[in-house]
Design an enzyme around this catalytic site. Structure first.
Site, mmCIF file in Angstrom:
data_model
loop_
_atom_site.group_PDB
_atom_site.id
_atom_site.type_symbol
_atom_site.label_atom_id
_atom_site.label_comp_id
_atom_site.label_asym_id
_atom_site.label_seq_id
_atom_site.Cartn_x
_atom_site.Cartn_y
_atom_site.Cartn_z
ATOM 1 N N ASP A 9 -118.902 -32.770 19.167
ATOM 2 C CA ASP A 9 -118.464 -31.936 20.298
ATOM 3 C C ASP A 9 -117.292 -32.625 20.998
ATOM 4 O O ASP A 9 -117.376 -33.803 21.334
ATOM 5 C CB ASP A 9 -119.639 -31.760 21.271
ATOM 6 N N ASP A 103 -115.465 -25.779 20.106
ATOM 7 C CA ASP A 103 -115.245 -27.232 20.024
ATOM 8 C C ASP A 103 -116.439 -28.021 19.498
ATOM 9 O O ASP A 103 -116.484 -29.228 19.647
ATOM 10 C CB ASP A 103 -114.824 -27.780 21.399
ATOM 11 N N GLU A 104 -117.399 -27.347 18.878
ATOM 12 C CA GLU A 104 -118.547 -28.121 18.389
ATOM 13 C C GLU A 104 -119.144 -27.533 17.123
ATOM 14 O O GLU A 104 -119.045 -26.331 16.870
ATOM 15 C CB GLU A 104 -119.636 -28.237 19.462
HETATM 16 P P1 TTP Z 1 -118.172 -27.552 26.264
HETATM 17 O O1 TTP Z 1 -118.189 -28.371 25.011
HETATM 18 O O2 TTP Z 1 -119.471 -27.110 26.816
HETATM 19 O O3 TTP Z 1 -117.466 -28.359 27.425
HETATM 20 P P2 TTP Z 1 -116.233 -29.352 27.360
HETATM 21 O O4 TTP Z 1 -115.788 -29.613 25.967
HETATM 22 O O5 TTP Z 1 -115.174 -28.873 28.276
HETATM 23 O O6 TTP Z 1 -116.826 -30.672 28.008
HETATM 24 P P3 TTP Z 1 -117.856 -31.700 27.371
HETATM 25 O O7 TTP Z 1 -117.142 -33.003 27.311
HETATM 26 O O8 TTP Z 1 -119.010 -31.724 28.326
HETATM 27 O O9 TTP Z 1 -118.243 -31.190 26.012
HETATM 28 O O10 TTP Z 1 -117.277 -26.275 26.069
HETATM 29 C C1 TTP Z 1 -116.095 -26.280 25.258
HETATM 30 C C2 TTP Z 1 -115.018 -25.442 25.899
HETATM 31 O O11 TTP Z 1 -115.499 -24.120 26.099
HETATM 32 C C3 TTP Z 1 -114.595 -25.938 27.254
HETATM 33 O O12 TTP Z 1 -113.576 -26.915 27.182
HETATM 34 C C4 TTP Z 1 -114.138 -24.676 27.928
HETATM 35 C C5 TTP Z 1 -114.969 -23.581 27.323
HETATM 36 N N1 TTP Z 1 -116.053 -23.208 28.260
HETATM 37 C C6 TTP Z 1 -115.841 -22.140 29.134
HETATM 38 O O13 TTP Z 1 -114.787 -21.504 29.095
HETATM 39 N N2 TTP Z 1 -116.816 -21.824 30.025
HETATM 40 C C7 TTP Z 1 -118.007 -22.509 30.107
HETATM 41 O O14 TTP Z 1 -118.870 -22.185 30.964
HETATM 42 C C8 TTP Z 1 -118.224 -23.599 29.200
HETATM 43 C C9 TTP Z 1 -119.495 -24.399 29.272
HETATM 44 C C10 TTP Z 1 -117.212 -23.910 28.312
HETATM 45 MG MG MG Z 2 -117.153 -30.074 24.465
#
Ligand code: TTP
Ligand code: MG
Length: 387
Positions: A9, A103-104
């Site tokens: 991720d 992203d994961e």
């Molecule tokens: P995530 O992997 O949940 O968050 P992240 O990558 O920003 O942070 P982390 O380091 O905790 O993994 O989500 C991936 C992308 O999806 C995030 O960059 C933006 C988008 N997203 C939204 O648009 N709305 C949301 O509520 C979430 C959780 C994510």
């Molecule tokens: Mg992320």
């Protein structure tokens, strides 16, 4: 064979891409989301998280918590492009990839011992390659199953790398709050708290009888298995959706073609957006119409010469189908769906189409800000919107 699963991720994904592209954002609290009206935070840089800002928080609240932050709307097509590069790297690390979001993903490492060397070495190699080729930092978890792997990738974010081996399961799980288990939301949390269960360790040792009484037999079994660190789900490559559509049932029947046309426009826009979000273009467009009398349902479809993901093409096609049907009264349900996805979609960006894609990228940015109902074609604005 014993499973081995890796979950990868990206850290603060959208914000990291922005910090990569804009030097002036680096090391700063950067918040991405809808700036107008009731916009919410999509994500924020780790610098902003120190102020308590997080995803899904109203933008206004984020501004209060972090007035010195940089607030931007983001650039979804750019994030999708980086995502594609990252998934191309995943492809070379395992034959079985299950994407979970932009992203994961899960990567199945089962039986790959000889090819990969140690899991630690393999994870480091993957992280380094992602960083080198895209500039993005990834967190990785490796464990005997999906549940534990996903949990592991989150344990030491950002730039995390956690491997949970069988002998470490209790040590890792016991102190974690039950909310860390997939599917345990606020309500379930409360139900478990009623039994004095707060951590995964509490859950693991809970009296099965009490647990069944509180949450039901199936849920109790499911929760206890996860608390024990057991998860039999396999890494399953996501099948491409076979169709993308949306339908609407009316509490009061539609009695004129104008009303139906407005709904069809609204549905077409939503379906177009979903297609573009999924990166798909469809050749077959289908209209579904149900009459309230006898619940009789009609479907009509048309295959286009060229696949599309554009609202107006979808709308004009369903409108034609609707007029061919000649059913304008007593309409209880309308639906628009698309199928027949184009395999050559990445090659089809000719000049005009590229322009149109840019236009739609701008429209979708507004949609992302307000949700599906956020952008409304002029025709819809003229009259009350059917909800
Ligand atoms: P995530 O992997 O949940 O968050 P992240 O990558 O920003 O942070 P982390 O380091 O905790 O993994 O989500 C991936 C992308 O999806 C995030 O960059 C933006 C988008 N997203 C939204 O648009 N709305 C949301 O509520 C979430 C959780 C994510
Ligand atoms: Mg992320």
């Amino acid at each position: 064979m014993k499973q081995l699963v890796m979950h990868v991720d990206m850290d603060s994904f959208f914000a990291s891409v922005e910090q990569l592209d804009h030097e002036e954002y680096r090391g700063k609290p950067l918040i991405i989301g809808g700036l107008a009206g009731r916009g919410v935070v999509s994500t924020c840089s780790y610098e902003a998280r120190k102020f308590g800002v997080h995803s899904a928080m109203p933008m206004g609240r984020a501004q209060q918590l972090c007035p010195q932050g940089i607030f931007i709307e983001g650039n979804y097509p750019r994030y999708a492009e980086v995502s594609k590069q990252i998934f191309a790297i995943f492809d070379r690390y395992s034959p079985v990839i299950e994407p979970l979001s932009i992203d994961e993903a899960f990567l199945d490492l089962t039986g790959m011992g000889k090819i990969m060397g140690t899991p630690l070495h393999y994870a480091k190699k993957l992280k380094a390659e992602i960083r080198e080729k895209t500039g993005i930092v990834a967190s990785v978890g490796i464990a005997p199953n999906k549940f534990l792997a996903k949990l592991a990738s989150d344990l030491e974010k950002p730039d995390g790398l956690v491997i949970i081996t069988d002998d470490k399961i209790r040590q890792v799980l016991d102190p974690l709050p039950v909310g860390r288990i997939w599917g345990v939301g606020r309500r379930m949390n409360e139900q478990l708290a009623n039994l004095g269960i707060r951590t995964i360790g509490d859950l693991y040792r809970a009296d099965p009888h009490h647990l069944c009484q509180q949450v039901g037999e199936n849920m109790a079994r499911h929760l206890h298995q996860l608390a024990a660190g057991i998860d039999h789900r396999v890494v399953a490559p996501r099948e491409r959706a076979k169709s993308i559509g949306k339908e609407m049932t009316f509490t009061e029947d539609l009695q004129c073609s104008e009303d139906a046309e407005r709904v069809l426009l609204d549905l077409s826009c939503k379906v177009g957006w979903r297609l573009r979000k999924a990166g798909e273009k469809a050749r077959t467009i289908q209209l579904k119409l149900r009459l309230s009398s006898g619940f009789k349902t009609f479907t009509r479809s048309r295959t286009l010469p060229e696949a599309t993901c554009y609202d107006e093409q979808i709308y004009h096609t369903v409108l034609d189908l609707f007029h061919e049907l000649q059913l304008f009264r007593g309409i209880r349900l309308l639906g628009v769906s698309t199928a027949g996805f184009d395999d050559g979609r990445e090659l089809s960006l000719f000049q005009d189409e590229a322009k149109k894609d840019n236009l739609y990228a701008a429209i979708d940015k507004i949609r992302a800000k307000f949700g599906e109902g956020g952008i409304t074609k002029a025709q819809l604005l003229c009259k009350d919107k059917q909800k």
